[in-house]
Design a protein around this motif. Structure first.
Motif, PDB file in Angstrom:
ATOM      1  N   ASP A  50       0.906  -1.084   0.119  1.00 30.27           N
ATOM      2  CA  ASP A  50      -0.109  -0.056  -0.232  1.00 30.27           C
ATOM      3  C   ASP A  50       0.756   1.321   0.128  1.00 30.27           C
ATOM      4  O   ASP A  50       1.892   1.028  -0.014  1.00 30.27           O
ATOM      5  N   ASN A  51       0.535   2.427   0.106  1.00 25.28           N
ATOM      6  CA  ASN A  51       1.119   3.559   0.169  1.00 25.28           C
ATOM      7  C   ASN A  51       2.136   3.750   1.390  1.00 25.28           C
ATOM      8  O   ASN A  51       3.043   4.685   1.375  1.00 25.28           O
ATOM      9  N   LYS A  52       1.830   2.958   2.187  1.00 22.48           N
ATOM     10  CA  LYS A  52       3.035   3.182   3.432  1.00 22.48           C
ATOM     11  C   LYS A  52       3.923   2.151   3.616  1.00 22.48           C
ATOM     12  O   LYS A  52       4.972   2.374   4.264  1.00 22.48           O
ATOM     13  N   SER A  53       3.492   0.858   3.304  1.00 24.54           N
ATOM     14  CA  SER A  53       4.551  -0.330   3.601  1.00 24.54           C
ATOM     15  C   SER A  53       4.010  -1.471   2.760  1.00 24.54           C
ATOM     16  O   SER A  53       3.221  -1.476   1.783  1.00 24.54           O
ATOM     17  N   GLU A  54       4.521  -2.623   3.185  1.00 24.16           N
ATOM     18  CA  GLU A  54       4.282  -3.931   2.472  1.00 24.16           C
ATOM     19  C   GLU A  54       4.244  -5.069   3.217  1.00 24.16           C
ATOM     20  O   GLU A  54       4.840  -5.089   4.232  1.00 24.16           O
ATOM     21  N   SER A  55       3.341  -6.161   2.797  1.00 23.94           N
ATOM     22  CA  SER A  55       3.460  -7.282   3.629  1.00 23.94           C
ATOM     23  C   SER A  55       4.565  -8.202   3.575  1.00 23.94           C
ATOM     24  O   SER A  55       5.627  -7.994   2.513  1.00 23.94           O
ATOM     25  N   ASP A  56       4.700  -9.122   4.366  1.00 19.81           N
ATOM     26  CA  ASP A  56       5.514 -10.539   4.203  1.00 19.81           C
ATOM     27  C   ASP A  56       5.197 -11.067   2.705  1.00 19.81           C
ATOM     28  O   ASP A  56       4.212 -10.981   2.103  1.00 19.81           O
ATOM     29  N   ILE A  57       6.283 -11.859   2.417  1.00 17.89           N
ATOM     30  CA  ILE A  57       6.125 -12.476   1.233  1.00 17.89           C
ATOM     31  C   ILE A  57       5.358 -13.793   1.514  1.00 17.89           C
ATOM     32  O   ILE A  57       5.904 -14.291   2.266  1.00 17.89           O
ATOM     33  N   ARG A  58       4.212 -14.159   0.498  1.00 12.25           N
ATOM     34  CA  ARG A  58       3.755 -15.514   1.076  1.00 12.25           C
ATOM     35  C   ARG A  58       4.058 -16.324  -0.210  1.00 12.25           C
ATOM     36  O   ARG A  58       3.933 -15.990  -1.618  1.00 12.25           O
ATOM     37  N   GLU A  59       4.362 -17.577  -0.098  1.00  9.93           N
ATOM     38  CA  GLU A  59       4.547 -18.626  -1.128  1.00  9.93           C
ATOM     39  C   GLU A  59       3.841 -19.685  -1.150  1.00  9.93           C
ATOM     40  O   GLU A  59       3.221 -20.418  -0.014  1.00  9.93           O
ATOM     41  N   PHE A  60       3.333 -19.963  -2.433  1.00  6.32           N
ATOM     42  CA  PHE A  60       2.481 -21.370  -2.528  1.00  6.32           C
ATOM     43  C   PHE A  60       3.286 -22.198  -3.684  1.00  6.32           C
ATOM     44  O   PHE A  60       3.880 -21.536  -4.604  1.00  6.32           O
ATOM     45  N   VAL A  61       3.062 -23.442  -3.293  1.00  6.15           N
ATOM     46  CA  VAL A  61       3.862 -24.690  -4.273  1.00  6.15           C
ATOM     47  C   VAL A  61       2.695 -25.183  -5.104  1.00  6.15           C
ATOM     48  O   VAL A  61       1.806 -25.714  -4.388  1.00  6.15           O
ATOM     49  N   VAL A  62       2.821 -24.811  -6.492  1.00  7.31           N
ATOM     50  CA  VAL A  62       1.634 -25.657  -7.177  1.00  7.31           C
ATOM     51  C   VAL A  62       2.334 -26.837  -8.241  1.00  7.31           C
ATOM     52  O   VAL A  62       3.364 -26.366  -8.844  1.00  7.31           O
ATOM     53  N   LEU A  63       1.709 -27.910  -8.199  1.00  9.12           N
ATOM     54  CA  LEU A  63       2.113 -29.059  -9.017  1.00  9.12           C
ATOM     55  C   LEU A  63       1.086 -29.162  -9.944  1.00  9.12           C
ATOM     56  O   LEU A  63      -0.155 -29.556  -9.828  1.00  9.12           O
ATOM     57  N   ILE A  64       1.662 -29.068 -11.388  1.00  6.89           N
ATOM     58  CA  ILE A  64       0.648 -29.327 -12.454  1.00  6.89           C
ATOM     59  C   ILE A  64       1.090 -30.777 -13.119  1.00  6.89           C
ATOM     60  O   ILE A  64       2.534 -30.920 -13.671  1.00  6.89           O
TER      61      ILE A  64
END
Length: 70
Positions: A50-64
């Motif tokens: 947002d204009n003030k800060s950023e969230s932590d990185i979230r990671e998802f693993v997807v297997l196709i």
């Protein structure tokens, strides 16, 4: 820090697939579509800004898996 989701149009999401470059979505957009991805394992990383800060990185693993009819 906690994001305020009262005004989701103010939030910008950025994502990366398999540690490729970060891609910024249009502000207020909260969905993406991938098509024609070959079988494999994909590491999808996302964070919100947002204009003030950023969230932590979230990671998802997807297997196709390969299509069963091949």
């Amino acid at each position: 820090f906690t994001f305020s989701y009262d005004n989701p149009e103010r939030i910008t999401y950025i994502y990366s697939v398999n540690d490729d470059k970060w891609t910024r979505l249009q502000q207020g957009k909260n969905e993406i579509t991938f098509s024609h991805m070959p079988p494999g394992v994909y590491h999808f990383r996302v964070k919100a800004l947002d204009n003030k800060s950023e969230s932590d990185i979230r990671e998802f693993v997807v297997l196709i898996h390969p299509a069963w009819y091949f």
